[in-house]
Design a protein around this motif. Structure first.
Motif, PDB file in Angstrom:
ATOM      1  N   ALA A   8       0.830  -1.200   0.000  1.00 42.90           N
ATOM      2  CA  ALA A   8       0.000   0.000   0.000  1.00 42.90           C
ATOM      3  C   ALA A   8       0.866   1.252   0.000  1.00 42.90           C
ATOM      4  N   VAL A   9       1.922   1.253   0.796  1.00 47.27           N
ATOM      5  CA  VAL A   9       2.836   2.394   0.831  1.00 47.27           C
ATOM      6  C   VAL A   9       3.504   2.597  -0.526  1.00 47.27           C
ATOM      7  N   ALA A  10       3.907   1.507  -1.169  1.00 45.93           N
ATOM      8  CA  ALA A  10       4.532   1.610  -2.489  1.00 45.93           C
ATOM      9  C   ALA A  10       3.585   2.276  -3.483  1.00 45.93           C
ATOM     10  N   PHE A  11       2.295   1.969  -3.381  1.00 44.79           N
ATOM     11  CA  PHE A  11       1.305   2.616  -4.242  1.00 44.79           C
ATOM     12  C   PHE A  11       1.158   4.093  -3.884  1.00 44.79           C
ATOM     13  N   LEU A  12       0.980   4.380  -2.605  1.00 42.58           N
ATOM     14  CA  LEU A  12       0.721   5.750  -2.172  1.00 42.58           C
ATOM     15  C   LEU A  12       1.913   6.670  -2.423  1.00 42.58           C
ATOM     16  N   ASP A  13       3.107   6.145  -2.363  1.00 44.69           N
ATOM     17  CA  ASP A  13       4.287   6.974  -2.601  1.00 44.69           C
ATOM     18  C   ASP A  13       4.451   7.356  -4.071  1.00 44.69           C
ATOM     19  N   GLY A  14       3.730   6.667  -4.970  1.00 44.26           N
ATOM     20  CA  GLY A  14       3.896   6.964  -6.385  1.00 44.26           C
ATOM     21  C   GLY A  14       2.687   7.557  -7.076  1.00 44.26           C
ATOM     22  N   VAL A  15       1.500   7.401  -6.495  1.00 43.20           N
ATOM     23  CA  VAL A  15       0.268   7.793  -7.179  1.00 43.20           C
ATOM     24  C   VAL A  15       0.194   9.325  -7.315  1.00 43.20           C
ATOM     25  N   PRO A  16      -0.369   9.847  -8.397  1.00 44.43           N
ATOM     26  CA  PRO A  16      -0.349  11.298  -8.628  1.00 44.43           C
ATOM     27  C   PRO A  16      -1.170  12.119  -7.634  1.00 44.43           C
ATOM     28  N   ASP A  17      -2.295  11.623  -7.153  1.00 41.20           N
ATOM     29  CA  ASP A  17      -3.154  12.401  -6.256  1.00 41.20           C
ATOM     30  C   ASP A  17      -2.521  12.423  -4.868  1.00 41.20           C
ATOM     31  N   ARG A  18      -1.690  13.435  -4.629  1.00 44.25           N
ATOM     32  CA  ARG A  18      -0.901  13.462  -3.392  1.00 44.25           C
ATOM     33  C   ARG A  18      -1.767  13.752  -2.164  1.00 44.25           C
TER      34      ARG A  18
END
Length: 332
Positions: A195-205
């Motif tokens: 989940a962190v790997a996704f959140l660290d890269g997704v555009p909607d900060r």
């Protein structure tokens, strides 16, 4: 001569020299890498710590690439055999991300491959079923109709977004990850890592920061992270994990800029990094805490764990920068 007792003794195996105690952590790790690692991890070490070029890493990674655009051949040591699998894809993308090479025709072909192997909801399972069984870790059971999992989809989507890759496959896969993360009520450490790997890269900060804040509270409430290594015996492993398979703050916040860094105080992270540095073993490598299920897999995973430890310590200023020793990098 007959009867000579010395001549009857079987030959003794050569002893592998241990690193000298006075050597620094990086020099000791270097010797461990040259003695034990696959070519890929040797090339990665040279790239990150010896001033080596990216091309040799890329070439070594290419030996795991299949004709379908995916990766196989035990790139992730827990899945053996030649078949393309999502865990191999996630591993390959992490390597390409560090090289700055997540783009071009290779990634286009990879996304077409992911489109063809995704579940009905647009996500990636952990392991695809195959016409014949190849060896795999028992904690990755093969199912006839495997569901999509955040464990594999999150890291793949996160890296592609961070590198501004746009492909039709990402739309549904991204929605899948958001839905899983924002509705998580119970989880386990590796799923939180994904989940962190996704959140660290997704555009909607802004949305990512809000989701990360909620996950951080869940991690602490459900005791999914060891906040004090000296009291790790008080933290039971997650169901299905090995006896020593515990995760620490640095396992979630691999770099200071990760959203997971905000989950921990400076004191908590500092204790964890002290523990990580002290975990280096006499042979120069770091241990693997997950369950050992095959000698080859365990041998191949330790250099990967060693590279992860070195990169994390360096990211937090706990490891000297620059090359580990003077002299030229070995030629490719």
């Amino acid at each position: 001569m007959p009867g000579d007792e010395a001549s009857a003794q079987p030959p003794q195996p050569a002893r592998i020299p241990a690193p000298q105690p006075e050597q620094g952590p990086l020099a000791r790790a270097e010797q461990f890498i040259w003695l034990t690692a696959r070519v890929l991890e040797q090339r990665r070490f040279a790239f990150h710590f010896l001033g080596g070029a990216a091309d040799p890493v890329d070439t070594a990674l290419g030996s795991y690439l299949n004709g379908d655009g995916g990766y196989g051949h035990a790139l992730d040591p827990d899945l053996r055999g030649p078949l393309s699998q999502p865990l191999h894809t996630a591993h390959a993308l992490r390597v390409l991300d560090t090289l700055g090479r997540c783009g071009g025709q290779r990634i286009e072909r990879l996304c077409r491959h992911l489109t063809g192997v995704s579940t009905a909801e647009g996500a990636l399972p952990v392991v695809f079923p195959a016409p014949r069984a190849y060896p795999a870790a028992p904690y990755h059971p093969v199912q006839d109709d495997p569901p999509g999992e955040l464990l594999t989809t999150g890291p793949v989507v996160g890296v592609l977004h961070r590198n501004r890759v746009w492909h039709a496959w990402l739309f549904r896969a991204t929605d899948f990850c958001w839905d899983r993360i924002e509705n998580l009520r119970h989880s386990h450490p590796y799923e939180i890592q994904s989940a962190v790997a996704f959140l660290d890269g997704v555009p909607d900060r802004a949305r990512a920061a809000a989701a990360a804040d909620r996950l951080g509270r869940l991690v602490r409430e459900q005791r999914l992270v060891v906040l004090d290594p000296e009291r790790r015996a008080e933290y039971p492993p997650a169901p299905g994990y090995g006896p020593q398979e515990l995760l620490f703050p640095y396992d979630f916040a691999r770099r200071p800029e990760s959203l997971a860094r905000g989950w921990f105080t400076d004191e908590e992270l500092g204790r964890a990094l002290d523990f990580l540095a002290a975990e280096q073993e006499p042979d120069g490598g770091w241990p693997v805490r997950r369950r050992e299920w095959a000698p080859g897999s365990a041998l191949e995973r330790r250099p990967i764990a060693t590279l992860d430890a070195l990169l994390t310590l360096r990211a937090y200023g706990r490891l000297a920068t620059g090359v580990s020793r003077p002299g030229p990098v070995p030629p490719p």
